[in-house]
Structure formats: structure tokens, C-alpha cells
Design a protein around this motif. Structure first.
Motif, PDB file in Angstrom:
ATOM      1  N   THR A  44       0.933  -1.262  -0.149  1.00 18.62           N
ATOM      2  CA  THR A  44       0.063   0.094   0.055  1.00 18.62           C
ATOM      3  C   THR A  44       0.790   1.181  -0.091  1.00 18.62           C
ATOM      4  O   THR A  44       0.800   2.219  -0.848  1.00 18.62           O
ATOM      5  CB  THR A  44      -1.010   0.116   1.368  1.00 18.62           C
ATOM      6  OG1 THR A  44      -1.767  -1.161   1.248  1.00 18.62           O
ATOM      7  CG2 THR A  44      -1.786   1.074   1.404  1.00 18.62           C
ATOM      8  N   GLN A  86      -7.459   0.608  -0.282  1.00 17.50           N
ATOM      9  CA  GLN A  86      -7.390  -0.663   0.353  1.00 17.50           C
ATOM     10  C   GLN A  86      -8.801  -0.630   1.175  1.00 17.50           C
ATOM     11  O   GLN A  86      -9.587  -1.730   1.407  1.00 17.50           O
ATOM     12  CB  GLN A  86      -6.214  -1.199   1.186  1.00 17.50           C
ATOM     13  CG  GLN A  86      -6.323  -2.694   2.097  1.00 17.50           C
ATOM     14  CD  GLN A  86      -4.952  -3.041   2.425  1.00 17.50           C
ATOM     15  OE1 GLN A  86      -4.089  -2.173   2.507  1.00 17.50           O
ATOM     16  NE2 GLN A  86      -4.990  -4.087   3.013  1.00 17.50           N
ATOM     17  N   ASP A 163      -5.903  -1.506  -4.941  1.00 15.95           N
ATOM     18  CA  ASP A 163      -5.204  -2.191  -3.654  1.00 15.95           C
ATOM     19  C   ASP A 163      -6.387  -3.218  -3.143  1.00 15.95           C
ATOM     20  O   ASP A 163      -7.488  -2.920  -2.572  1.00 15.95           O
ATOM     21  CB  ASP A 163      -4.967  -0.834  -2.717  1.00 15.95           C
ATOM     22  CG  ASP A 163      -4.205  -1.539  -1.469  1.00 15.95           C
ATOM     23  OD1 ASP A 163      -3.833  -2.849  -1.399  1.00 15.95           O
ATOM     24  OD2 ASP A 163      -3.349  -0.610  -0.721  1.00 15.95           O
TER      25      ASP A 163
HETATM   26 MG   LIG Z   1      -1.846  -2.750   2.002  1.00 14.28          MG
END
Ligand SMILES: [Mg+2]
Ligand SMILES: Nc1ncnc2c1ncn2[C@@H]1O[C@H](COP(=O)(O)OP(=O)(O)OP(=O)(O)O)[C@@H](O)[C@H]1O
Length: 228
Positions: A44, A86, A163
Motif C-alpha cells: 500500500t 484498500q 489495492d
Molecule cells: Mg496494504
């Protein structure tokens, strides 16, 4: 070769933690790649750097052949990049689904009627038109992911950063997402722990290791007959 993303010896330390070290990567025009690696290895973080949300400490970052050194360099790139976070809760720009999906189009100067039409079509394509008047914060985890994804896809970015796009999605929805992403003729970087999903979309898979990014699989390996 025309490249959407070029990273050379890129490092990000975050107070001595050396989260990304000596990362080299080229993502060609319209190429689809995946980045894998264990929890906390910096996937990330790397997407955040490419998206301009975190600043590298050293090395080279180029987006569409433009060297990125600071926020000013990044500004003209912003509309070219779509980033699916994410955590979908960080993604939403408006409280009602349809307004959220249309938001980026409106802020890019597209007229309201056209923006809403495109947003409606996107929700329809993803099979979530029934959510259009709902409040985003009350949606289920998977529904939030799909609405966030609609908001990214609708802007047709030249580079898409995804993500964990399948987090919370049921199997049927994952297959639908594979079909959608396969059809998209743009550069895509997918971070995912879902190997079956990425295997069916990307050309190359890289792994983050303590020694940098390592190419562990490429489509040319997969279609080549094994020689013994
Ligand atoms: Mg991540
Ligand atoms: N703002 C921050 N301050 C301090 N540490 C951070 C910060 N953001 C991330 N980290 C740490 O950096 C490391 C890498 O985080 P990152 O979110 O990039 O991992 P990841 O590879 O995406 O993991 P996952 O697979 O769990 O999503 C983690 O150890 C995390 O705790």
C-alpha cells in the motif's frame, strides 16, 4: 517503450523503517501487473507513493515520462490516475452512492447531466444500480468496495492503482471484476493476496522482498511450453 510508471532505486524510509527499498519497476503503456507480498511489506505504501500521497526519500519516480519530485510535479498527473484504496471508507466523496460515483466527473468539469448518466451506466455495468440512492456509509463491505470501484472506473484513468480490489467481494462479483478489468485497455497495478484473481488478469507478477521488487511470474513464462 512508452511507460506509464518508472521507478528506479526508489526508497521510502518513514523514520528509519525502510518500508520501500531500492524498488525498480517499469509499467508499460496499457500493461497490467500485480504486486504481491506479505502483510506489512509495503504494498500500500508503494501505491501511495505512485499516487502522490506519500513522498519518496530517494530514487526516481516518473509518471508518463514526467519526473515527479514534489506535489507541483504531481498535480498534472492527478486526473490521469485512479486509485482504489484498500479501505473503501477512505474513498467516498459524497454521502449518496450516485453522487459519489459522479463526483470526480463533476469536479473535472463534466456537466451534471452527463456525469450522472455516466455514473448510472457504471453502476449498471457493475450490477449495483439498485444501490444508487443509498447512503454509502450504510453499505456492506463488498457493496462499499464496488461503489468505490465504480467511482474509479467511471473516470477512465490512464493508470489504475487497485489495492485489494476483491476484498469483501463474493465469487461471482470477483469473476465479473476479472471480465471488466480484462477489457480495460489501460495500465493497471493490482495489489492483491488473491492469486487466482491476479493470475487471470495481469501480464506480470512482482513480489516485494527485502532486496526490492522481484519479477516472479510473467505471462510469457505461462504461455511458453516448458522445456526440459
Ligand atoms: Mg496494504
Ligand atoms: N503512517 C504510518 N506510520 C507508521 N507506520 C506505517 C504507516 N503507514 C504504514 N506503516 C507501516 O508500514 C508497513 C507497511 O504498511 P503497508 O500498509 O504498506 O503494508 P501492506 O504491504 O500494504 O500490508 P497489507 O497486506 O496488510 O495491506 C507496516 O508495518 C505498517 O505498520
Amino acid at each position: 517503450m512508452s511507460c506509464s510508471v518508472t521507478l528506479k532505486k526508489l526508497s521510502y524510509e518513514n523514520g528509519g523503517n525502510n518500508l520501500c527499498k531500492d524498488i525498480n519497476l517499469n509499467v508499460s503503456h496499457k500493461e497490467k501487473i500485480a504486486i504481491i507480498g506479505p502483510n506489512g511489506c509495503g504494498k500500500t505504501t508503494l501505491l501511495d507513493i505512485i499516487a502522490g500521497l506519500k513522498q519518496k526519500d530517494s530514487g526516481l519516480l516518473e509518471l508518463f515520462h514526467n519526473k515527479i519530485e514534489n506535489e507541483k510535479d504531481f498535480k498534472p498527473m492527478r486526473d490521469l490516475i485512479g486509485y482504489l484504496f484498500q479501505n473503501s471508507d477512505n474513498q467516498f466523496l459524497a454521502p449518496i452512492v450516485i453522487d459519489d460515483v459522479a463526483f470526480s466527473l463533476l469536479s473535472a468539469g463534466i456537466k451534471k447531466e452527463k456525469a450522472l448518466l455516466k455514473a448510472n451506466m457504471m453502476l449498471d455495468d457493475l450490477g449495483i444500480i439498485h444501490l444508487k440512492e443509498k447512503i454509502v456509509y450504510n453499505l456492506s463491505g463488498g457493496e462499499k468496495k464496488l461503489v468505490a470501484l465504480a467511482g474509479v472506473l467511471v473516470t477512465e484513468p490512464r493508470l489504475m492503482l487497485l489495492d485489494e480490489p476483491t476484498n469483501g467481494l463474493d465469487y461471482k462479483m470477483q469473476l465479473k471484476l476479472v471480465e471488466i478489468l480484462k477489457k480495460i485497455d489501460k495500465s493497471i497495478i493490482i495489489v492483491s493476496h488473491n492469486r487466482e484473481f491476479i493470475d487471470s488478469i495481469v501480464d506480470k507478477i512482482y513480489e516485494i522482498t527485502p532486496n526490492g521488487l522481484v519479477l516472479i511470474e510473467s505471462l510469457s513464462d505461462r504461455i511458453k511450453p516448458h522445456s526440459h
